[in-house]
Design a protein around this motif. Sequence first.
Motif, PDB file in Angstrom:
ATOM      1  N   ASP A 100       0.604  -6.832   8.580  1.00  0.00           N
ATOM      2  CA  ASP A 100      -1.064  -6.874   8.498  1.00  0.00           C
ATOM      3  C   ASP A 100      -1.509  -6.436   9.778  1.00  0.00           C
ATOM      4  OD1 ASP A 100       0.811  -9.385   9.293  1.00  0.00           O
ATOM      5  OD2 ASP A 100      -1.206 -10.148   9.858  1.00  0.00           O
ATOM      6  N   ARG A 101      -0.717  -6.315  10.861  1.00  0.00           N
ATOM      7  CA  ARG A 101      -1.287  -5.868  12.163  1.00  0.00           C
ATOM      8  C   ARG A 101      -1.579  -4.242  11.961  1.00  0.00           C
ATOM      9  NH1 ARG A 101       3.098  -8.302  16.214  1.00  0.00           N
ATOM     10  NH2 ARG A 101       4.370  -7.914  14.144  1.00  0.00           N
ATOM     11  N   ASN A 102      -0.960  -3.755  11.354  1.00  0.00           N
ATOM     12  CA  ASN A 102      -1.354  -2.192  10.918  1.00  0.00           C
ATOM     13  C   ASN A 102      -2.584  -2.118   9.871  1.00  0.00           C
ATOM     14  OD1 ASN A 102       1.753  -2.263  10.991  1.00  0.00           O
ATOM     15  ND2 ASN A 102       0.898  -0.653  12.356  1.00  0.00           N
ATOM     16  N   THR A 103      -2.898  -3.094   9.340  1.00  0.00           N
ATOM     17  CA  THR A 103      -4.200  -3.236   8.470  1.00  0.00           C
ATOM     18  C   THR A 103      -5.414  -3.724   9.135  1.00  0.00           C
ATOM     19  OG1 THR A 103      -2.976  -3.541   6.321  1.00  0.00           O
ATOM     20  CG2 THR A 103      -5.371  -4.064   6.331  1.00  0.00           C
ATOM     21  N   LYS A 104      -5.957  -2.502   9.656  1.00  0.00           N
ATOM     22  CA  LYS A 104      -7.224  -2.788  10.780  1.00  0.00           C
ATOM     23  C   LYS A 104      -8.287  -3.277  10.080  1.00  0.00           C
ATOM     24  CE  LYS A 104      -4.319  -1.079  13.951  1.00  0.00           C
ATOM     25  NZ  LYS A 104      -3.642  -2.111  14.713  1.00  0.00           N
ATOM     26  N   LYS A 105      -8.659  -2.481   8.910  1.00  0.00           N
ATOM     27  CA  LYS A 105      -9.923  -3.060   8.195  1.00  0.00           C
ATOM     28  C   LYS A 105      -9.715  -2.940   6.870  1.00  0.00           C
ATOM     29  CE  LYS A 105     -13.209  -1.269  11.703  1.00  0.00           C
ATOM     30  NZ  LYS A 105     -14.491  -0.727  12.051  1.00  0.00           N
ATOM     31  N   VAL A 106     -10.552  -3.912   5.998  1.00  0.00           N
ATOM     32  CA  VAL A 106     -10.334  -3.671   4.354  1.00  0.00           C
ATOM     33  C   VAL A 106     -11.747  -3.926   4.081  1.00  0.00           C
ATOM     34  CG1 VAL A 106      -9.427  -4.923   2.581  1.00  0.00           C
ATOM     35  CG2 VAL A 106      -8.140  -4.902   4.656  1.00  0.00           C
ATOM     36  N   TRP A 107     -11.951  -2.870   2.921  1.00  0.00           N
ATOM     37  CA  TRP A 107     -13.171  -2.946   2.225  1.00  0.00           C
ATOM     38  C   TRP A 107     -12.921  -3.270   0.748  1.00  0.00           C
ATOM     39  CZ3 TRP A 107     -11.851   0.582   5.698  1.00  0.00           C
ATOM     40  CH2 TRP A 107     -12.735   0.887   6.837  1.00  0.00           C
ATOM     41  N   VAL A 108     -13.889  -4.050   0.435  1.00  0.00           N
ATOM     42  CA  VAL A 108     -13.997  -4.128  -1.388  1.00  0.00           C
ATOM     43  C   VAL A 108     -15.300  -3.774  -1.800  1.00  0.00           C
ATOM     44  CG1 VAL A 108     -13.518  -5.655  -3.142  1.00  0.00           C
ATOM     45  CG2 VAL A 108     -11.852  -5.601  -1.561  1.00  0.00           C
ATOM     46  N   GLY A 129     -16.613   8.304  -8.170  1.00  0.00           N
ATOM     47  CA  GLY A 129     -16.982   7.438  -9.327  1.00  0.00           C
ATOM     48  C   GLY A 129     -15.967   6.119  -9.073  1.00  0.00           C
ATOM     49  N   MET A 130     -14.794   6.169  -8.509  1.00  0.00           N
ATOM     50  CA  MET A 130     -14.012   4.804  -8.213  1.00  0.00           C
ATOM     51  C   MET A 130     -14.735   4.261  -7.083  1.00  0.00           C
ATOM     52  SD  MET A 130     -10.402   6.265  -8.455  1.00  0.00           S
ATOM     53  CE  MET A 130      -9.246   5.046  -9.145  1.00  0.00           C
ATOM     54  N   GLU A 131     -14.475   2.743  -7.051  1.00  0.00           N
ATOM     55  CA  GLU A 131     -14.898   1.933  -5.979  1.00  0.00           C
ATOM     56  C   GLU A 131     -14.144   2.024  -4.709  1.00  0.00           C
ATOM     57  OE1 GLU A 131     -16.220  -1.644  -7.692  1.00  0.00           O
ATOM     58  OE2 GLU A 131     -17.153  -0.577  -9.465  1.00  0.00           O
ATOM     59  N   TRP A 132     -14.971   1.653  -3.497  1.00  0.00           N
ATOM     60  CA  TRP A 132     -14.268   2.033  -2.281  1.00  0.00           C
ATOM     61  C   TRP A 132     -13.641   0.636  -1.993  1.00  0.00           C
ATOM     62  CZ3 TRP A 132     -13.017   5.572   0.954  1.00  0.00           C
ATOM     63  CH2 TRP A 132     -12.655   5.244   2.332  1.00  0.00           C
ATOM     64  N   ASP A 133     -12.214   0.377  -2.621  1.00  0.00           N
ATOM     65  CA  ASP A 133     -11.283  -0.914  -2.274  1.00  0.00           C
ATOM     66  C   ASP A 133     -10.256  -0.048  -1.515  1.00  0.00           C
ATOM     67  OD1 ASP A 133     -12.944  -1.921  -4.140  1.00  0.00           O
ATOM     68  OD2 ASP A 133     -11.144  -2.931  -5.151  1.00  0.00           O
ATOM     69  N   VAL A 134     -10.518  -0.221  -0.180  1.00  0.00           N
ATOM     70  CA  VAL A 134      -9.705   0.669   0.758  1.00  0.00           C
ATOM     71  C   VAL A 134      -9.264  -0.216   2.140  1.00  0.00           C
ATOM     72  CG1 VAL A 134      -9.950   2.832   2.293  1.00  0.00           C
ATOM     73  CG2 VAL A 134     -10.439   2.621   0.081  1.00  0.00           C
ATOM     74  N   GLN A 135      -8.072   0.240   2.575  1.00  0.00           N
ATOM     75  CA  GLN A 135      -7.622  -0.288   3.888  1.00  0.00           C
ATOM     76  C   GLN A 135      -7.548   0.968   4.910  1.00  0.00           C
ATOM     77  OE1 GLN A 135      -3.446  -1.973   3.953  1.00  0.00           O
ATOM     78  NE2 GLN A 135      -3.410  -1.005   1.694  1.00  0.00           N
ATOM     79  N   LEU A 136      -7.855   0.621   6.202  1.00  0.00           N
ATOM     80  CA  LEU A 136      -7.903   1.477   6.977  1.00  0.00           C
ATOM     81  C   LEU A 136      -6.431   0.998   7.963  1.00  0.00           C
ATOM     82  CD1 LEU A 136      -8.930   3.747   9.022  1.00  0.00           C
ATOM     83  CD2 LEU A 136      -9.905   1.742  10.386  1.00  0.00           C
ATOM     84  N   VAL A 137      -5.327   2.228   8.062  1.00  0.00           N
ATOM     85  CA  VAL A 137      -4.383   1.822   8.459  1.00  0.00           C
ATOM     86  C   VAL A 137      -3.904   2.268  10.060  1.00  0.00           C
ATOM     87  CG1 VAL A 137      -1.543   1.895   8.006  1.00  0.00           C
ATOM     88  CG2 VAL A 137      -3.323   1.325   6.248  1.00  0.00           C
ATOM     89  N   GLY A 146      -4.470   9.368  13.955  1.00  0.00           N
ATOM     90  CA  GLY A 146      -3.286   8.699  13.764  1.00  0.00           C
ATOM     91  C   GLY A 146      -3.740   7.557  12.620  1.00  0.00           C
ATOM     92  N   GLN A 147      -5.125   7.108  12.454  1.00  0.00           N
ATOM     93  CA  GLN A 147      -5.164   6.282  11.596  1.00  0.00           C
ATOM     94  C   GLN A 147      -5.582   6.897  10.307  1.00  0.00           C
ATOM     95  OE1 GLN A 147      -8.398   3.916  12.966  1.00  0.00           O
ATOM     96  NE2 GLN A 147      -7.213   2.561  14.115  1.00  0.00           N
ATOM     97  N   PHE A 148      -5.426   6.256   9.240  1.00  0.00           N
ATOM     98  CA  PHE A 148      -5.756   6.755   8.006  1.00  0.00           C
ATOM     99  C   PHE A 148      -6.163   5.620   6.783  1.00  0.00           C
ATOM    100  CE2 PHE A 148      -1.774   5.071   5.663  1.00  0.00           C
ATOM    101  CZ  PHE A 148      -0.681   4.961   6.708  1.00  0.00           C
ATOM    102  N   PHE A 149      -7.188   6.137   6.020  1.00  0.00           N
ATOM    103  CA  PHE A 149      -7.443   5.360   4.828  1.00  0.00           C
ATOM    104  C   PHE A 149      -6.629   5.358   3.758  1.00  0.00           C
ATOM    105  CE2 PHE A 149     -11.164   6.709   7.116  1.00  0.00           C
ATOM    106  CZ  PHE A 149     -11.987   5.493   7.419  1.00  0.00           C
ATOM    107  N   PHE A 150      -6.047   4.281   3.214  1.00  0.00           N
ATOM    108  CA  PHE A 150      -5.391   4.138   2.024  1.00  0.00           C
ATOM    109  C   PHE A 150      -5.944   2.948   1.037  1.00  0.00           C
ATOM    110  CE2 PHE A 150      -1.514   3.099  -0.132  1.00  0.00           C
ATOM    111  CZ  PHE A 150      -0.878   4.342  -0.067  1.00  0.00           C
TER     112      PHE A 150
END
Lengths: 484, 484
Positions: A467-475, A417-425, A90-94
């Motif tokens: 913001d409660r749906n954004t579980k983790k954030v990477w830059v 080739g892109m950088e991992w700037d991602v949120q886990l929703v 049910g979660q997804f990376f975006f």
Amino acid sequence: MGDIGMPTATLGGSTETKSPSRNKLFLGTFIHSKTLTELEYLHNAAVAVNSLGTIVAVSPDTDLAKAQTTILPQLSWLSEDTEIIVAKPGQFFFPGFIDTHLHASQYPNVGLFGNSTLLDWLNTYTFPLEASLSSLPKAQKVYSRVIRKTLSHGTTTAAYYATIDVPATNLLADLCLSSGQRALIGRVCMDQLGPSYYLDESPAESLTKTKQCIEHVLTKDPKMELITPIITPRFAPACSAPLMKELGQLAKETDLPVQTHISENKNEIALVASLFPDAGDSYAEVYDMFGLLTPKTILAHAVHLTEKEADLVRERRSKVSHCPCSNSAITSGAARVRWLLDKGIEVGLGTDMSGGYSPSVLEAARHAVLVSRHICMDEGRSEERDKLSVEEVLYLATRGGAKVVGMERKIGGLEVGMEWDVQLVGLHEVGDEEEEEDGGEEEGNVDVFGWESWEEKVAKWVYNGDDRNTKKVWVRGRLVHERR
Amino acid sequence: MGDIGMPTATLGGSTETKSPSRNKLFLGTFIHSKTLTELEYLHNAAVAVNSLGTIVAVSPDTDLAKAQTTILPQLSWLSEDTEIIVAKPGQFFFPGFIDTHLHASQYPNVGLFGNSTLLDWLNTYTFPLEASLSSLPKAQKVYSRVIRKTLSHGTTTAAYYATIDVPATNLLADLCLSSGQRALIGRVCMDQLGPSYYLDESPAESLTKTKQCIEHVLTKDPKMELITPIITPRFAPACSAPLMKELGQLAKETDLPVQTHISENKNEIALVASLFPDAGDSYAEVYDMFGLLTPKTILAHAVHLTEKEADLVRERRSKVSHCPCSNSAITSGAARVRWLLDKGIEVGLGTDMSGGYSPSVLEAARHAVLVSRHICMDEGRSEERDKLSVEEVLYLATRGGAKVVGMERKIGGLEVGMEWDVQLVGLHEVGDEEEEEDGGEEEGNVDVFGWESWEEKVAKWVYNGDDRNTKKVWVRGRLVHERR
């Protein structure tokens, strides 16, 4: 100034990462924009991110076992050295959101504007607060908070206005570096219009202080891997012709990006026309006269552009930051995003705090949908043309924003080739009532009942997510935010 | 039907409370609407609420010690028998919100409408879902969730549409009773327009089923202390003339309230004109012809009313539920609230889930502010006249809503004789960075820095508040929601 030159940001090829990090393997569902109108859904997929934060493999239909026998050997990665991050069902990376226009210094004023419009709002609410941030402890408190807050909403890149103050602006850059938020940092240039207590004393002083802030960033992050200085003439009414000329020259010399405001409010436009009578009633022409309409220029608002101005913006390949929450809140107008896109102008989203009331790019995306409907209604047309879809506003929040900040090869999507700037929703799945009794509330306001398609889940996220749906954030592969 | 008669709701004078409760003394800051444009702030105040949930004393400048020597003896309450609830510094008690229009049955569809407008939205998204709730386990899951969700957002009173199904509608009433949410419960009447699988078979069947639902409520809550049945012709296009005539007659016989939709969408208005050619192109006149414009009628939307229609609504003293989130989301239009208020029509707010995307009346209030600015912008006027202020939308969400549901003497404010339907609101105070590290996120998105006035704190709540700021909720003095 010779030493600032034009360093090229590296695309993950650098060996100098601030915090050494492990290779990472992400497993689960990945969603990102394929085109303006279409999202791509990768289910049961694997994405490998190296220790520099660069995506080195994207593999559909790959579970952990398969990844261990295919991807890892291909990369010569040892399983025991690789961090494995698995999204729950049910979660997804975006892709992380890109906020293409906000004033870090105005954050404490979100929601405070009464019934004012731009010019009185500046004098009543904005200038006094900005001036007060020359106190570094206050700046530390405000800037720390705005970075943490925007990261928690999934903003991995922010194009910040700071204030006219050099040490406080440099502090903002330092805090972004230490927090790991990708940012464009602009010292505000203004030598007129503001109150006497909040003005650059001369064009020369404004230029010198701007260069000091640029040099500060380039000392701390020489390759601009995370932080980019951005030349920031506040907006035409606040900058004398000599100042704008200097800043246009600086943009040319350094090839650095530029950010400013354009055509936000009708009184402002009239003011610009009176201040710059040579520009033929064209606000865009004012910036162009001084070399400030570059392919790296971010123009916030663009609410009332004429056809001719939009054509000029297109010709110069300058970008637009659409700030719908701000435009509605301070009664500026409704920017015609479809019209800009149809012209071929790149558009991203901005929260424009504190003209905008919300720190959330997701809220800006949601409100962009709603404002597009108001445009449709105002024109009395029943056709769908002006409406922005959920897919389109998510594109603006990611790929579109990446183009606006000139980083479309680096961020905004999930490709090798892109950088991992991602949120886990993560969205809340409504269970049986018994389970719900004391566990449901902190899950936020997106309720998934189980029968929804993935497209519907994404729509629910856009309309009720926070913001409660954004579980983790990477830059750049670094975990910069995690909910408890 | 003789047994449903016209019971009068008691104003706290009943001796039959479902769950015996203690007398309560609330201490702290209390805020409520004094007039449309003005909030009253009572600091260091005390409010006494008896075991029936009725406010029996409101005392400014009264701390616990003073209350124990003044209020308690006056009420002949013993300190040890009285529950003391103290708001923390910065928190405040505020009247519960009144959601004057929402479809409980459509809750799972919030955020799902694509680019549709009213009539295709009904067929694509709405009717299939509503029909499926004839499954009681599904209805139980959906209705339990919508009650818990709206309570968590501070909605103490909700005017619900259920579905055409009698057992499921009765279940909704039962769940409101057990959850303690004040509600108006309407079985949906529709004998045309809908798909064959989701229609009352005849006006007679529609009337009979409606009476069954009314009787159910009056069996469970004979004095309508918490639940009120409401006669619910879905909207004119879905009701035959004979059905509307029967429902108008029922409203007259029972003196029960009525809820329906009016003038939401231009295609709908054209449809009504074609279905009811005798009404002279007046949607309002259609309802009036059948006796459905009563002083207890809630008209949702009222986006495109003509002057003449608005005058008729005013003359009949019918009320309007303004649903800005819905009107923007499904591109219905922008209701002119100022114009309605100027005419003397009572207006409340509705979330209108799932035409509206959000369960929150606070979101409806915020969006009402924004839509009022779009009205101002559309008309090309720079005057302030159409803009709604923070204070005004909070009035609509409480006092205005109370008038719309006909309970203005009972709820919507904090005065002696009114019932304690209240939320405790807390805002996050930004502390030192160290403290923030792992404690800030669950506090929501309202950041108070410490220098804000109370008026500014309230504005911040309206613009960035969510359910995380609603710490506790009471209805009739009963604690019905509490955040962990």
